[in-house]
Design an enzyme around this catalytic site. Structure first.
Site, PDB file in Angstrom:
ATOM      1  N   HIS A  98      42.354  47.258  44.749  1.00 38.73           N
ATOM      2  CA  HIS A  98      42.520  48.628  45.242  1.00 38.73           C
ATOM      3  C   HIS A  98      43.484  48.651  46.428  1.00 38.73           C
ATOM      4  CE1 HIS A  98      41.058  52.746  46.426  1.00 38.73           C
ATOM      5  NE2 HIS A  98      41.501  52.300  47.584  1.00 38.73           N
ATOM      6  N   GLU A  99      43.224  47.807  47.408  1.00 38.50           N
ATOM      7  CA  GLU A  99      44.039  47.836  48.630  1.00 38.50           C
ATOM      8  C   GLU A  99      45.473  47.402  48.348  1.00 38.50           C
ATOM      9  OE1 GLU A  99      42.886  49.454  50.885  1.00 38.50           O
ATOM     10  OE2 GLU A  99      40.723  49.280  50.672  1.00 38.50           O
TER      11      GLU A  99
ATOM     12  N   HIS B 282      47.677  50.159  47.003  1.00 37.65           N
ATOM     13  CA  HIS B 282      48.254  51.090  47.985  1.00 37.65           C
ATOM     14  C   HIS B 282      49.657  50.643  48.391  1.00 37.65           C
ATOM     15  CE1 HIS B 282      45.058  53.909  48.660  1.00 37.65           C
ATOM     16  NE2 HIS B 282      44.178  52.989  48.998  1.00 37.65           N
TER      17      HIS B 282
END
Ligand SMILES: [Zn+2]
Length: 219
Positions: free
Chosen positions: A24-25, A28
């Protein structure tokens, strides 16, 4: 990339040890760099920030697959020590499990909540593409296949630089359609439209009002 300790359990749990949180990170970094010309400042509106959270969950969903089935996906089960994870619903092809639709955005003003709507649409796009083209066990390291999970990730990445700065659900969807036109000659056009339309993001959707229409040549 800054990772954190989660204090929902005792002892605390490290997000760096949960693959879906790391994925997820990391995503980004990808979506911020590839959207709107590479300024790193094109996911600033609330809706665009929501899309950013959605791509990050959708990529985590993609990474976690180990076969061609498309089970419901839950983010953050380890860091919370909770089977319900950190989102309001599992990502699911079953609308009774995850009822989020385009019109849900009308009631939302927090980026992770908005992101859940987009990630669930992409979960359904993924399921449709894998249903149409099958699944590759080597997709993480071999992007040359024609299987649905390979196609999904190509379109995911290709769409990012096609969309304008501060994309909306509508322009992000359009970028997927254009990406498919560019890479596959539009071979997946109807598959994509049907998946988006199934969650309210059809041809005539606008202003966060649902529409289930698909192009006339997809009916
Ligand atoms: Zn995030």
């Amino acid at each position: 990339m800054r990772m954190f300790l989660w204090d929902l359990t005792n002892p605390e749990r490290d997000g760096a040890l949960e693959n879906d949180v790391v994925s997820h990170e990391n995503t980004h970094g990808l979506t911020n760099r590839m959207t709107g010309g590479g300024t790193g400042r094109c996911l600033q509106s609330t809706e665009a920030g929501g899309l950013g959270e959605g791509w990050s969950d959708a990529f985590a969903d993609w990474v976690e697959k180990s076969d061609g089935t498309v089970p419901d996906f839950v983010m953050g089960q380890y860091v919370t020590n909770d089977p319900a994870g950190i989102r309001t619903h599992p990502y699911s092809t079953d609308a009774s499990v995850n009822p989020l639709r385009y019109s849900s955005v009308k009631q939302l003003n927090e980026v992770h909540n908005i992101g859940e709507v987009w990630a669930n649409m992409l979960h359904n796009v993924y399921a449709a593409l894998v249903g149409a083209h099958g699944w590759s066990a080597t997709a993480r390291t071999d992007p040359t296949g024609s299987e649905g999970n390979v196609v999904f990730l190509h379109l995911f990445i290709d769409a990012l630089p096609l969309q304008p700065c501060n994309p909306t659900f509508l322009t992000a969807r359009d970028a997927w359609i254009q990406a498919d036109q560019n890479r596959y000659g539009g071979a997946n056009k109807c598959t994509l439209w049907k998946a988006f339309a199934s969650r309210g993001l059809g041809v005539n959707a606008k202003n966060h009002n649902d529409d289930s229409t698909v192009p006339s040549d997809c009916q």
